[in-house]
Design an enzyme around this catalytic site. Sequence first.
Site, PDB file in Angstrom:
ATOM      1  N   GLU A  61     -19.053 -34.980  -8.046  1.00 11.99           N
ATOM      2  CA  GLU A  61     -19.000 -34.785  -9.499  1.00 11.99           C
ATOM      3  C   GLU A  61     -19.396 -33.343  -9.777  1.00 11.99           C
ATOM      4  O   GLU A  61     -20.548 -32.964  -9.597  1.00 11.99           O
ATOM      5  CB  GLU A  61     -19.986 -35.748 -10.185  1.00 11.99           C
ATOM      6  CG  GLU A  61     -20.175 -35.469 -11.666  1.00 11.99           C
ATOM      7  CD  GLU A  61     -21.325 -36.286 -12.301  1.00 11.99           C
ATOM      8  OE1 GLU A  61     -21.742 -37.316 -11.737  1.00 11.99           O
ATOM      9  OE2 GLU A  61     -21.820 -35.861 -13.368  1.00 11.99           O
ATOM     10  N   ARG A  66     -21.457 -27.873 -16.690  1.00 11.85           N
ATOM     11  CA  ARG A  66     -22.585 -27.128 -17.285  1.00 11.85           C
ATOM     12  C   ARG A  66     -22.458 -25.631 -17.114  1.00 11.85           C
ATOM     13  O   ARG A  66     -23.206 -24.864 -17.700  1.00 11.85           O
ATOM     14  CB  ARG A  66     -23.897 -27.580 -16.647  1.00 11.85           C
ATOM     15  CG  ARG A  66     -24.246 -28.965 -17.081  1.00 11.85           C
ATOM     16  CD  ARG A  66     -25.513 -29.425 -16.430  1.00 11.85           C
ATOM     17  NE  ARG A  66     -25.480 -30.866 -16.337  1.00 11.85           N
ATOM     18  CZ  ARG A  66     -26.425 -31.607 -15.812  1.00 11.85           C
ATOM     19  NH1 ARG A  66     -27.495 -31.028 -15.310  1.00 11.85           N
ATOM     20  NH2 ARG A  66     -26.307 -32.899 -15.774  1.00 11.85           N
ATOM     21  N   THR A 124     -20.712 -34.190 -16.832  1.00 12.36           N
ATOM     22  CA  THR A 124     -21.172 -33.564 -18.078  1.00 12.36           C
ATOM     23  C   THR A 124     -19.983 -33.353 -19.030  1.00 12.36           C
ATOM     24  O   THR A 124     -19.882 -32.315 -19.693  1.00 12.36           O
ATOM     25  CB  THR A 124     -21.945 -32.247 -17.821  1.00 12.36           C
ATOM     26  OG1 THR A 124     -22.800 -32.425 -16.684  1.00 12.36           O
ATOM     27  CG2 THR A 124     -22.839 -31.887 -19.005  1.00 12.36           C
ATOM     28  N   LYS A 126     -22.511 -45.161 -16.160  1.00  6.08           N
ATOM     29  CA  LYS A 126     -23.557 -44.320 -15.577  1.00  6.08           C
ATOM     30  C   LYS A 126     -24.842 -44.595 -16.366  1.00  6.08           C
ATOM     31  O   LYS A 126     -24.844 -44.458 -17.601  1.00  6.08           O
ATOM     32  CB  LYS A 126     -23.123 -42.857 -15.719  1.00  6.08           C
ATOM     33  CG  LYS A 126     -24.200 -41.829 -15.411  1.00  6.08           C
ATOM     34  CD  LYS A 126     -23.586 -40.429 -15.368  1.00  6.08           C
ATOM     35  CE  LYS A 126     -24.640 -39.338 -15.323  1.00  6.08           C
ATOM     36  NZ  LYS A 126     -24.123 -38.066 -14.821  1.00  6.08           N
TER      37      LYS A 126
HETATM   38  C1  3PG Z   1     -26.752 -35.550 -13.991  1.00  6.45           C
HETATM   39  O1  3PG Z   1     -26.205 -34.717 -14.672  1.00  6.45           O
HETATM   40  O2  3PG Z   1     -26.168 -36.581 -13.662  1.00  6.45           O
HETATM   41  C2  3PG Z   1     -28.174 -35.343 -13.634  1.00  6.45           C
HETATM   42  O3  3PG Z   1     -28.683 -34.172 -14.145  1.00  6.45           O
HETATM   43  C3  3PG Z   1     -28.497 -35.450 -12.212  1.00  6.45           C
HETATM   44  O4  3PG Z   1     -29.836 -35.725 -12.190  1.00  6.45           O
HETATM   45  P1  3PG Z   1     -30.768 -35.196 -11.018  1.00  6.45           P
HETATM   46  O5  3PG Z   1     -30.704 -33.707 -11.055  1.00  6.45           O
HETATM   47  O6  3PG Z   1     -32.142 -35.727 -11.367  1.00  6.45           O
HETATM   48  O7  3PG Z   1     -30.259 -35.771  -9.723  1.00  6.45           O
END
Ligand code: 3PG
Length: 212
Positions: free
Chosen positions: A44, A48, A72, A132
């Site tokens: 994924e 961002r 995102t 999710k």
């Molecule tokens: C996401 O965008 O799915 C999360 O920021 C991932 O979370 P993590 O950095 O705690 O693994």
Amino acid sequence: MSPTDHCMRPVFSSKVVPVILITDVAHAEPMALALLAGGIDVMEVTLRHPAGIAAIETIAQRVPHMQVGAGTVRHPDDIARVQSAGARFALSPGFSEPLIEAALDAQLPFIPGVMTPGELLRAQAHGFSLVKLFPAEQAGGVGMVKALRGPFADMHLCPTGGVTPANIQAYLREPNVAMVGGSWLTPADAVASGDWARVTLLAKQAVALAAG
Ligand code: 3PG
């Protein structure tokens, strides 16, 4: 268009979905290859950073065995952008009807984000059986997953946010957890220094933990 889970639910062979921030498109191909070498064939790439779209495009073109998706995803317009870049699926951190409509119209496999029973109800009403759970640890972690299973035993979760090698097995032991997501497989310092062997090692470790 009426939603049908059949066409909207992506199918992953991996129980671990690396959540990846790519800030330099030059990292995209070696990172995808490093994850594949570690036994993970899904990633994924988050939107961002502006490099995210070009990274998805690069991976889709140069590493066809990698099932690359976009994360995102927050705006309906993102759906067309990521689909034309070659994303095979998209995830959102939250629940948004306009986003769902855009994904349905584009027939892009999609995983909406939820954190509450109300959002799970809405996801179900739109035909989704995989969501999710974000941010999973802050939402209550494994305890939240267990609690949601009571009324939502037919919904499958991808907990993401705070998942690490220390708690991955506890999540995956839960029958309503289909897979987990997390950013720990691609640490920023390893990526910055081009330490792809470390990414491969972390992927192998995650695959072994997921296998129980
Ligand atoms: C996401 O965008 O799915 C999360 O920021 C991932 O979370 P993590 O950095 O705690 O693994």
